[in-house]
Motif scaffolding. Structure first.
Motif, PDB file in Angstrom:
ATOM      1  N   ARG A 120      18.791  98.188  28.838  1.00  0.00           N
ATOM      2  CA  ARG A 120      19.511  97.167  29.201  1.00  0.00           C
ATOM      3  C   ARG A 120      21.081  97.286  28.292  1.00  0.00           C
ATOM      4  O   ARG A 120      20.590  97.756  26.952  1.00  0.00           O
ATOM      5  N   PRO A 121      21.990  96.801  28.704  1.00  0.00           N
ATOM      6  CA  PRO A 121      23.128  96.787  27.729  1.00  0.00           C
ATOM      7  C   PRO A 121      23.047  95.647  26.379  1.00  0.00           C
ATOM      8  O   PRO A 121      22.122  94.776  26.774  1.00  0.00           O
ATOM      9  N   ARG A 122      23.521  96.091  25.470  1.00  0.00           N
ATOM     10  CA  ARG A 122      23.479  95.328  24.249  1.00  0.00           C
ATOM     11  C   ARG A 122      24.250  94.100  24.491  1.00  0.00           C
ATOM     12  O   ARG A 122      25.460  94.133  24.716  1.00  0.00           O
ATOM     13  N   PRO A 123      24.041  92.750  24.174  1.00  0.00           N
ATOM     14  CA  PRO A 123      24.605  91.726  24.198  1.00  0.00           C
ATOM     15  C   PRO A 123      25.842  91.611  22.919  1.00  0.00           C
ATOM     16  O   PRO A 123      25.689  92.298  22.087  1.00  0.00           O
ATOM     17  N   GLN A 124      27.074  91.372  23.606  1.00  0.00           N
ATOM     18  CA  GLN A 124      28.239  91.054  22.796  1.00  0.00           C
ATOM     19  C   GLN A 124      27.872  89.785  21.998  1.00  0.00           C
ATOM     20  O   GLN A 124      28.575  89.502  20.806  1.00  0.00           O
ATOM     21  N   LEU A 125      27.324  88.838  22.772  1.00  0.00           N
ATOM     22  CA  LEU A 125      27.219  87.466  22.072  1.00  0.00           C
ATOM     23  C   LEU A 125      26.085  86.846  22.562  1.00  0.00           C
ATOM     24  O   LEU A 125      25.638  87.039  24.084  1.00  0.00           O
ATOM     25  N   ILE A 126      25.256  85.795  22.235  1.00  0.00           N
ATOM     26  CA  ILE A 126      24.275  85.163  22.370  1.00  0.00           C
ATOM     27  C   ILE A 126      24.512  83.611  22.549  1.00  0.00           C
ATOM     28  O   ILE A 126      25.027  83.208  21.527  1.00  0.00           O
ATOM     29  N   LEU A 127      24.257  83.012  23.611  1.00  0.00           N
ATOM     30  CA  LEU A 127      24.403  81.635  23.910  1.00  0.00           C
ATOM     31  C   LEU A 127      23.135  81.098  23.979  1.00  0.00           C
ATOM     32  O   LEU A 127      22.386  81.451  24.824  1.00  0.00           O
ATOM     33  N   CYS A 128      22.638  80.259  22.995  1.00  0.00           N
ATOM     34  CA  CYS A 128      21.465  79.835  22.909  1.00  0.00           C
ATOM     35  C   CYS A 128      21.246  78.469  23.248  1.00  0.00           C
ATOM     36  O   CYS A 128      22.049  77.668  22.669  1.00  0.00           O
ATOM     37  N   ILE A 129      20.356  77.716  23.983  1.00  0.00           N
ATOM     38  CA  ILE A 129      20.215  76.381  24.507  1.00  0.00           C
ATOM     39  C   ILE A 129      18.609  76.246  23.960  1.00  0.00           C
ATOM     40  O   ILE A 129      17.594  76.770  24.569  1.00  0.00           O
ATOM     41  N   SER A 130      18.718  75.407  22.915  1.00  0.00           N
ATOM     42  CA  SER A 130      17.320  75.044  22.346  1.00  0.00           C
ATOM     43  C   SER A 130      16.940  73.502  22.674  1.00  0.00           C
ATOM     44  O   SER A 130      17.772  72.800  22.747  1.00  0.00           O
ATOM     45  N   ALA A 131      15.776  73.402  22.824  1.00  0.00           N
ATOM     46  CA  ALA A 131      14.901  72.097  22.978  1.00  0.00           C
ATOM     47  C   ALA A 131      15.246  71.081  21.828  1.00  0.00           C
ATOM     48  O   ALA A 131      15.017  69.905  21.786  1.00  0.00           O
ATOM     49  N   HIS A 132      15.852  71.708  20.549  1.00  0.00           N
ATOM     50  CA  HIS A 132      15.616  70.963  19.462  1.00  0.00           C
ATOM     51  C   HIS A 132      17.059  70.547  18.811  1.00  0.00           C
ATOM     52  O   HIS A 132      17.343  70.032  17.695  1.00  0.00           O
ATOM     53  N   TRP A 133      18.058  70.419  19.740  1.00  0.00           N
ATOM     54  CA  TRP A 133      19.401  70.201  19.435  1.00  0.00           C
ATOM     55  C   TRP A 133      19.801  69.294  20.567  1.00  0.00           C
ATOM     56  O   TRP A 133      20.297  69.656  21.513  1.00  0.00           O
ATOM     57  N   LEU A 134      19.546  67.911  20.123  1.00  0.00           N
ATOM     58  CA  LEU A 134      20.058  66.805  21.095  1.00  0.00           C
ATOM     59  C   LEU A 134      20.896  65.745  20.562  1.00  0.00           C
ATOM     60  O   LEU A 134      21.120  65.608  19.438  1.00  0.00           O
ATOM     61  N   THR A 135      22.187  65.788  21.315  1.00  0.00           N
ATOM     62  CA  THR A 135      23.137  64.953  20.700  1.00  0.00           C
ATOM     63  C   THR A 135      23.944  64.043  21.840  1.00  0.00           C
ATOM     64  O   THR A 135      23.188  64.104  22.932  1.00  0.00           O
ATOM     65  N   GLU A 136      24.596  63.318  21.428  1.00  0.00           N
ATOM     66  CA  GLU A 136      25.491  62.355  22.409  1.00  0.00           C
ATOM     67  C   GLU A 136      26.457  63.285  22.969  1.00  0.00           C
ATOM     68  O   GLU A 136      27.375  63.764  22.091  1.00  0.00           O
ATOM     69  N   GLY A 137      26.844  63.549  24.344  1.00  0.00           N
ATOM     70  CA  GLY A 137      27.749  64.498  24.734  1.00  0.00           C
ATOM     71  C   GLY A 137      27.089  65.854  24.354  1.00  0.00           C
ATOM     72  O   GLY A 137      26.173  66.107  23.841  1.00  0.00           O
ATOM     73  N   TRP A 138      27.884  66.938  24.587  1.00  0.00           N
ATOM     74  CA  TRP A 138      27.761  68.356  24.484  1.00  0.00           C
ATOM     75  C   TRP A 138      28.256  68.896  23.588  1.00  0.00           C
ATOM     76  O   TRP A 138      29.516  68.466  23.202  1.00  0.00           O
ATOM     77  N   TRP A 139      27.839  69.890  22.708  1.00  0.00           N
ATOM     78  CA  TRP A 139      28.390  70.574  21.497  1.00  0.00           C
ATOM     79  C   TRP A 139      28.039  71.847  21.275  1.00  0.00           C
ATOM     80  O   TRP A 139      27.063  72.264  21.617  1.00  0.00           O
ATOM     81  N   LEU A 140      29.167  72.838  20.859  1.00  0.00           N
ATOM     82  CA  LEU A 140      28.792  74.037  20.529  1.00  0.00           C
ATOM     83  C   LEU A 140      29.155  74.356  19.084  1.00  0.00           C
ATOM     84  O   LEU A 140      30.123  73.754  18.391  1.00  0.00           O
ATOM     85  N   THR A 141      28.074  75.167  18.516  1.00  0.00           N
ATOM     86  CA  THR A 141      28.309  75.532  17.151  1.00  0.00           C
ATOM     87  C   THR A 141      29.747  76.419  17.174  1.00  0.00           C
ATOM     88  O   THR A 141      29.828  77.313  17.866  1.00  0.00           O
ATOM     89  N   ALA A 142      30.357  76.070  16.186  1.00  0.00           N
ATOM     90  CA  ALA A 142      31.690  76.715  15.846  1.00  0.00           C
ATOM     91  C   ALA A 142      31.905  77.263  14.574  1.00  0.00           C
ATOM     92  O   ALA A 142      33.206  77.047  14.194  1.00  0.00           O
ATOM     93  N   MET A 143      31.046  77.865  13.638  1.00  0.00           N
ATOM     94  CA  MET A 143      31.256  78.117  12.560  1.00  0.00           C
ATOM     95  C   MET A 143      30.885  79.632  12.570  1.00  0.00           C
ATOM     96  O   MET A 143      30.381  80.179  13.267  1.00  0.00           O
ATOM     97  N   ASP A 144      31.568  80.362  11.420  1.00  0.00           N
ATOM     98  CA  ASP A 144      31.450  81.673  11.235  1.00  0.00           C
ATOM     99  C   ASP A 144      29.983  82.052  10.781  1.00  0.00           C
ATOM    100  O   ASP A 144      29.532  83.329  11.121  1.00  0.00           O
ATOM    101  N   ARG A 145      29.402  81.365  10.093  1.00  0.00           N
ATOM    102  CA  ARG A 145      28.107  81.383   9.479  1.00  0.00           C
ATOM    103  C   ARG A 145      27.207  80.465   9.766  1.00  0.00           C
ATOM    104  O   ARG A 145      26.938  79.555   8.986  1.00  0.00           O
ATOM    105  N   PRO A 146      26.442  80.240  10.895  1.00  0.00           N
ATOM    106  CA  PRO A 146      25.592  79.167  11.299  1.00  0.00           C
ATOM    107  C   PRO A 146      24.462  79.317  10.124  1.00  0.00           C
ATOM    108  O   PRO A 146      23.955  80.389  10.056  1.00  0.00           O
TER     109      PRO A 146
END
Length: 284
Positions: free
Chosen positions: A56-82
């Protein structure tokens, strides 16, 4: 699958080049100990990760949706070093010592947020320091991609929203697959910690757990993805399978980013503790 002619800010990102469509993964993650234990689940994640870059091709980026991050509204992590988040208790120190230092991609998070806002008028907030990668993300990503050299962005879930809203948002993420983005949703098709029997074998499950798992598995095999959104209409068996349904919602993100005609296969079709389905699904 839709073409990428109107993705705005994504077209300005040299890191996300047009590619053949990436697969979509729904991973049953179960106990955090699966991340470090020498068991069938961890070995299957390692084998799946080895397919990328070989068959399979190697991913350039992974977008992960986990059961363990629940918020008001939707959010994306936007830091260089999570940061690696150890969002659990009562486990050995070895598990708390695990780190998954994958880079983030703040520019890609901004572009994805802008794309979704333009296409669906759904605001995705940008989280620059509060979250990171929780165990729903790193417990499966670390065995799959142990070098931690692929950027990872995590998407939160607004638990107050109806299942249909989560599925609809996932449809807006489908186009990312043609930009080298691997979508990894992490939860469990059955998840009832209150009923766990720690001595149960992988082949043992409560009748209600087996019924719900097989019903959802049937929808997936039939390509009846719309039925997944109506899981609560299954009544008492759904309430037993999910006293709270945050572990089910990631399945809607995975299914919503696919096409009903795409090839699909299962892996890890067993249970932990009789009440956690480890069934995982690979599309594409």
């Amino acid at each position: 699958m839709s073409t990428l002619t109107d993705l705005g800010a994504l077209d300005q990102l040299p890191s996300l080049q047009k590619s053949d469509p990436m697969p979509v993964l729904f991973m049953g993650h179960g106990s955090p100990m699966n991340a470090i234990g020498d068991n069938d689940y961890r070995r299957s994640w390692q084998a799946l990760g080895a397919e990328f870059g070989s068959s399979r091709p190697r991913p350039q980026l992974i977008l992960c949706i986990s059961a363990h991050w629940l918020t008001e509204g939707w959010w994306l992590t936007a830091m260089d070093r999570p940061k690696t988040i150890h969002d659990f208790g009562g486990f050995p120190q070895e598990l708390f010592d695990v780190q998954y230092p994958a880079p983030g991609d703040a520019a890609a998070a901004r572009a994805i947020s802008q794309m979704v806002r333009q296409r669906a008028s759904v605001p995705l907030g940008l989280d620059k320091d509060a979250w990171g990668l929780d165990h729903g993300a790193w417990s499966v990503l670390k065995p799959m991609f142990p070098d931690a050299d692929i950027p990872v962005i995590q998407l939160s879930m607004d638990y107050s929203r109806a299942p249909e809203d989560h599925y609809a948002l996932a449809g807006q993420l489908k186009a990312l697959r043609q930009r080298g983005v691997l979508i990894v949703a992490s939860g469990n098709i059955v998840h009832n910690l209150r009923q766990m029997q720690r001595g149960a074998s992988a082949s043992q499950a409560y009748d209600w757990a087996l019924e719900f798992d097989q019903t959802i598995g049937g929808y997936l095999q039939q390509g009846n993805l719309d039925a997944l959104q109506r899981f609560q209409k299954l009544g008492q068996v759904a309430k037993m399978a999910h006293p709270t349904h945050e572990h089910y919602l990631p399945l809607l993100y995975a299914a919503g980013a696919t096409d009903p005609r795409e090839p699909m296969r299962f892996m890890n079709t067993s249970f932990q503790g009789g009440s956690i389905s480890m069934r995982s699904v690979i599309w594409g």
